[in-house]
Design a protein around this motif. Structure first.
Motif, PDB file in Angstrom:
ATOM      1  N   HIS A 168       0.829  -1.206   0.000  1.00 28.13           N
ATOM      2  CA  HIS A 168       0.000   0.000   0.000  1.00 28.13           C
ATOM      3  C   HIS A 168       0.867   1.261   0.000  1.00 28.13           C
ATOM      4  CE1 HIS A 168      -3.148   2.842   0.779  1.00 28.13           C
ATOM      5  NE2 HIS A 168      -2.582   3.188   1.924  1.00 28.13           N
ATOM      6  N   GLN A 169       1.946   1.252   0.770  1.00 25.75           N
ATOM      7  CA  GLN A 169       2.845   2.415   0.821  1.00 25.75           C
ATOM      8  C   GLN A 169       3.458   2.689  -0.547  1.00 25.75           C
ATOM      9  OE1 GLN A 169       3.074   4.419   3.475  1.00 25.75           O
ATOM     10  NE2 GLN A 169       1.705   3.061   4.556  1.00 25.75           N
ATOM     11  N   VAL A 170       3.834   1.631  -1.255  1.00 31.28           N
ATOM     12  CA  VAL A 170       4.446   1.792  -2.581  1.00 31.28           C
ATOM     13  C   VAL A 170       3.408   2.238  -3.603  1.00 31.28           C
ATOM     14  CG1 VAL A 170       5.586   0.555  -4.479  1.00 31.28           C
ATOM     15  CG2 VAL A 170       6.320   0.175  -2.120  1.00 31.28           C
ATOM     16  N   VAL A 171       2.260   1.565  -3.620  1.00 34.76           N
ATOM     17  CA  VAL A 171       1.223   1.877  -4.606  1.00 34.76           C
ATOM     18  C   VAL A 171       0.705   3.303  -4.421  1.00 34.76           C
ATOM     19  CG1 VAL A 171      -1.117   1.260  -5.377  1.00 34.76           C
ATOM     20  CG2 VAL A 171       0.583  -0.529  -4.999  1.00 34.76           C
ATOM     21  N   SER A 172       0.587   3.743  -3.167  1.00 36.89           N
ATOM     22  CA  SER A 172       0.091   5.094  -2.899  1.00 36.89           C
ATOM     23  C   SER A 172       1.127   6.168  -3.223  1.00 36.89           C
ATOM     24  CB  SER A 172      -0.338   5.219  -1.432  1.00 36.89           C
ATOM     25  OG  SER A 172       0.804   5.221  -0.586  1.00 36.89           O
ATOM     26  N   GLY A 173       2.375   5.767  -3.424  1.00 32.89           N
ATOM     27  CA  GLY A 173       3.438   6.718  -3.737  1.00 32.89           C
ATOM     28  C   GLY A 173       4.176   7.220  -2.509  1.00 32.89           C
ATOM     29  N   ALA A 174       3.794   6.764  -1.322  1.00 27.71           N
ATOM     30  CA  ALA A 174       4.481   7.190  -0.103  1.00 27.71           C
ATOM     31  C   ALA A 174       5.917   6.663  -0.069  1.00 27.71           C
ATOM     32  CB  ALA A 174       3.719   6.714   1.134  1.00 27.71           C
ATOM     33  N   PHE A 175       6.133   5.453  -0.597  1.00 25.55           N
ATOM     34  CA  PHE A 175       7.459   4.851  -0.646  1.00 25.55           C
ATOM     35  C   PHE A 175       7.853   4.654  -2.101  1.00 25.55           C
ATOM     36  CE2 PHE A 175       7.496   2.200   3.562  1.00 25.55           C
ATOM     37  CZ  PHE A 175       7.229   3.341   4.293  1.00 25.55           C
ATOM     38  N   PRO A 176       9.069   5.049  -2.473  1.00 23.12           N
ATOM     39  CA  PRO A 176       9.558   4.688  -3.812  1.00 23.12           C
ATOM     40  C   PRO A 176       9.999   3.228  -3.795  1.00 23.12           C
ATOM     41  CG  PRO A 176      11.250   5.857  -2.613  1.00 23.12           C
ATOM     42  CD  PRO A 176      10.029   5.830  -1.720  1.00 23.12           C
ATOM     43  N   SER A 177       9.932   2.572  -4.934  1.00 14.61           N
ATOM     44  CA  SER A 177      10.317   1.170  -4.975  1.00 14.61           C
ATOM     45  C   SER A 177      10.839   0.807  -6.350  1.00 14.61           C
ATOM     46  CB  SER A 177       9.127   0.280  -4.625  1.00 14.61           C
ATOM     47  OG  SER A 177       9.462  -1.078  -4.770  1.00 14.61           O
ATOM     48  N   GLN A 178      11.753  -0.140  -6.359  1.00 11.67           N
ATOM     49  CA  GLN A 178      12.253  -0.649  -7.634  1.00 11.67           C
ATOM     50  C   GLN A 178      11.155  -1.413  -8.363  1.00 11.67           C
ATOM     51  OE1 GLN A 178      15.716  -2.998  -6.846  1.00 11.67           O
ATOM     52  NE2 GLN A 178      16.684  -1.403  -5.661  1.00 11.67           N
ATOM     53  N   ASP A 179      10.219  -2.062  -7.634  1.00 15.22           N
ATOM     54  CA  ASP A 179       9.172  -2.835  -8.297  1.00 15.22           C
ATOM     55  C   ASP A 179       7.832  -2.112  -8.281  1.00 15.22           C
ATOM     56  OD1 ASP A 179      10.866  -4.151  -6.475  1.00 15.22           O
ATOM     57  OD2 ASP A 179       9.431  -5.708  -6.051  1.00 15.22           O
ATOM     58  N   ALA A 180       7.828  -0.797  -8.281  1.00 17.01           N
ATOM     59  CA  ALA A 180       6.558  -0.058  -8.237  1.00 17.01           C
ATOM     60  C   ALA A 180       5.654  -0.452  -9.405  1.00 17.01           C
ATOM     61  CB  ALA A 180       6.810   1.443  -8.256  1.00 17.01           C
ATOM     62  N   LYS A 181       6.230  -0.673 -10.587  1.00 20.45           N
ATOM     63  CA  LYS A 181       5.416  -1.069 -11.736  1.00 20.45           C
ATOM     64  C   LYS A 181       4.773  -2.431 -11.505  1.00 20.45           C
ATOM     65  CE  LYS A 181       8.160   1.553 -15.020  1.00 20.45           C
ATOM     66  NZ  LYS A 181       9.113   1.486 -16.113  1.00 20.45           N
ATOM     67  N   THR A 182       5.522  -3.356 -10.945  1.00 19.98           N
ATOM     68  CA  THR A 182       4.996  -4.689 -10.676  1.00 19.98           C
ATOM     69  C   THR A 182       3.886  -4.619  -9.643  1.00 19.98           C
ATOM     70  OG1 THR A 182       7.192  -5.593 -11.057  1.00 19.98           O
ATOM     71  CG2 THR A 182       5.609  -7.021  -9.951  1.00 19.98           C
ATOM     72  N   LEU A 183       4.105  -3.845  -8.570  1.00 22.89           N
ATOM     73  CA  LEU A 183       3.094  -3.745  -7.526  1.00 22.89           C
ATOM     74  C   LEU A 183       1.844  -3.031  -8.027  1.00 22.89           C
ATOM     75  CD1 LEU A 183       5.319  -2.894  -4.448  1.00 22.89           C
ATOM     76  CD2 LEU A 183       4.063  -4.986  -4.857  1.00 22.89           C
ATOM     77  N   THR A 184       2.007  -2.003  -8.843  1.00 20.53           N
ATOM     78  CA  THR A 184       0.854  -1.279  -9.369  1.00 20.53           C
ATOM     79  C   THR A 184       0.047  -2.184 -10.290  1.00 20.53           C
ATOM     80  OG1 THR A 184       2.138   0.752  -9.245  1.00 20.53           O
ATOM     81  CG2 THR A 184       0.143   0.825 -10.548  1.00 20.53           C
ATOM     82  N   ALA A 185       0.704  -3.024 -11.051  1.00 20.04           N
ATOM     83  CA  ALA A 185       0.014  -3.921 -11.979  1.00 20.04           C
ATOM     84  C   ALA A 185      -0.822  -4.950 -11.232  1.00 20.04           C
ATOM     85  CB  ALA A 185       1.027  -4.629 -12.884  1.00 20.04           C
ATOM     86  N   THR A 186      -0.408  -5.317 -10.022  1.00 24.52           N
ATOM     87  CA  THR A 186      -1.154  -6.318  -9.259  1.00 24.52           C
ATOM     88  C   THR A 186      -2.176  -5.706  -8.315  1.00 24.52           C
ATOM     89  OG1 THR A 186       0.509  -6.386  -7.511  1.00 24.52           O
ATOM     90  CG2 THR A 186       0.757  -7.971  -9.324  1.00 24.52           C
ATOM     91  N   LYS A 187      -2.342  -4.405  -8.374  1.00 24.76           N
ATOM     92  CA  LYS A 187      -3.252  -3.700  -7.474  1.00 24.76           C
ATOM     93  C   LYS A 187      -4.680  -4.131  -7.627  1.00 24.76           C
ATOM     94  CE  LYS A 187      -4.635   0.918  -6.149  1.00 24.76           C
ATOM     95  NZ  LYS A 187      -4.534   2.307  -6.440  1.00 24.76           N
TER      96      LYS A 187
END
Length: 187
Positions: A168-187
């Protein structure tokens, strides 16, 4: 013979250098986690069932630290995730008299859901706080959720809550992540 010896020594050094480079290159792209625990005696429920109390607490702190270290590894280089765990209420409950071969067992019931409280601060490479907060995670539906244990910890219900929080922290943009694209795709 001397020529073969030197070739072997050069090959060893090249292999060691390649190994060191490959190990350092995986660490370069990862953040770091610093996890601390408040006084464990004050935690709501971290009772050991079949283990010695001190060994259980040691394993608990190691495994929770490992979970947060796994999250930090997904952060960009130079980032630091600082976590202070202030309370844990493990899923289930140790009931007096509920034993198997003289070991107490943790009884899982819907009313004994897992809960964890912690504060966090995420710092960037310049040591500026980019996100911080106080969390109280709980999963009142923990027995009904589909979960696939990671095998990294024996606290699967608590680990699942923490994974959902980090995602949730990564998808919401609160945390940057190397796999943000992967996590957003599985949202």
């Amino acid at each position: 013979m001397d020529n073969l010896y030197w070739k072997g020594e050069i090959m060893k050094k090249l292999l060691l250098a390649a190994l060191a480079l490959s190990l350092s290159s995986t660490a370069v792209f990862a953040g770091e986690a610093k996890v601390s625990f408040a006084k464990l005696d004050n935690f709501t429920d971290i009772k050991a069932g079949h283990e010695q109390k001190e060994r259980f607490r040691e394993r608990l702190t190691e495994e929770f630290t490992s979970v947060f270290a796994g999250f930090a590894a997904k952060l960009p280089e130079g980032y630091q995730l600082e976590i202070d765990i202030t309370d844990i209420d493990l899923a289930g409950d140790i009931r007096p008299g509920m034993t198997i071969h003289y070991d107490q067992i943790r009884w899982m019931k819907e009313i004994d859901w897992p809960r964890i409280q912690f504060t966090y601060a995420l710092k960037n490479a310049q040591q500026e706080v980019v996100a911080s907060g106080k969390e109280e995670l709980r999963d009142m539906d923990y027995l009904r959720r589909v979960r696939i244990p990671s095998g990294k910890t024996s606290f699967e219900f608590e680990e699942k809550m923490l994974q959902d929080w980090f995602k949730h922290q990564v998808v919401s943009g609160a945390f940057p992540s190397q796999d943000a694209k992967t996590l957003t795709a599985t949202k």
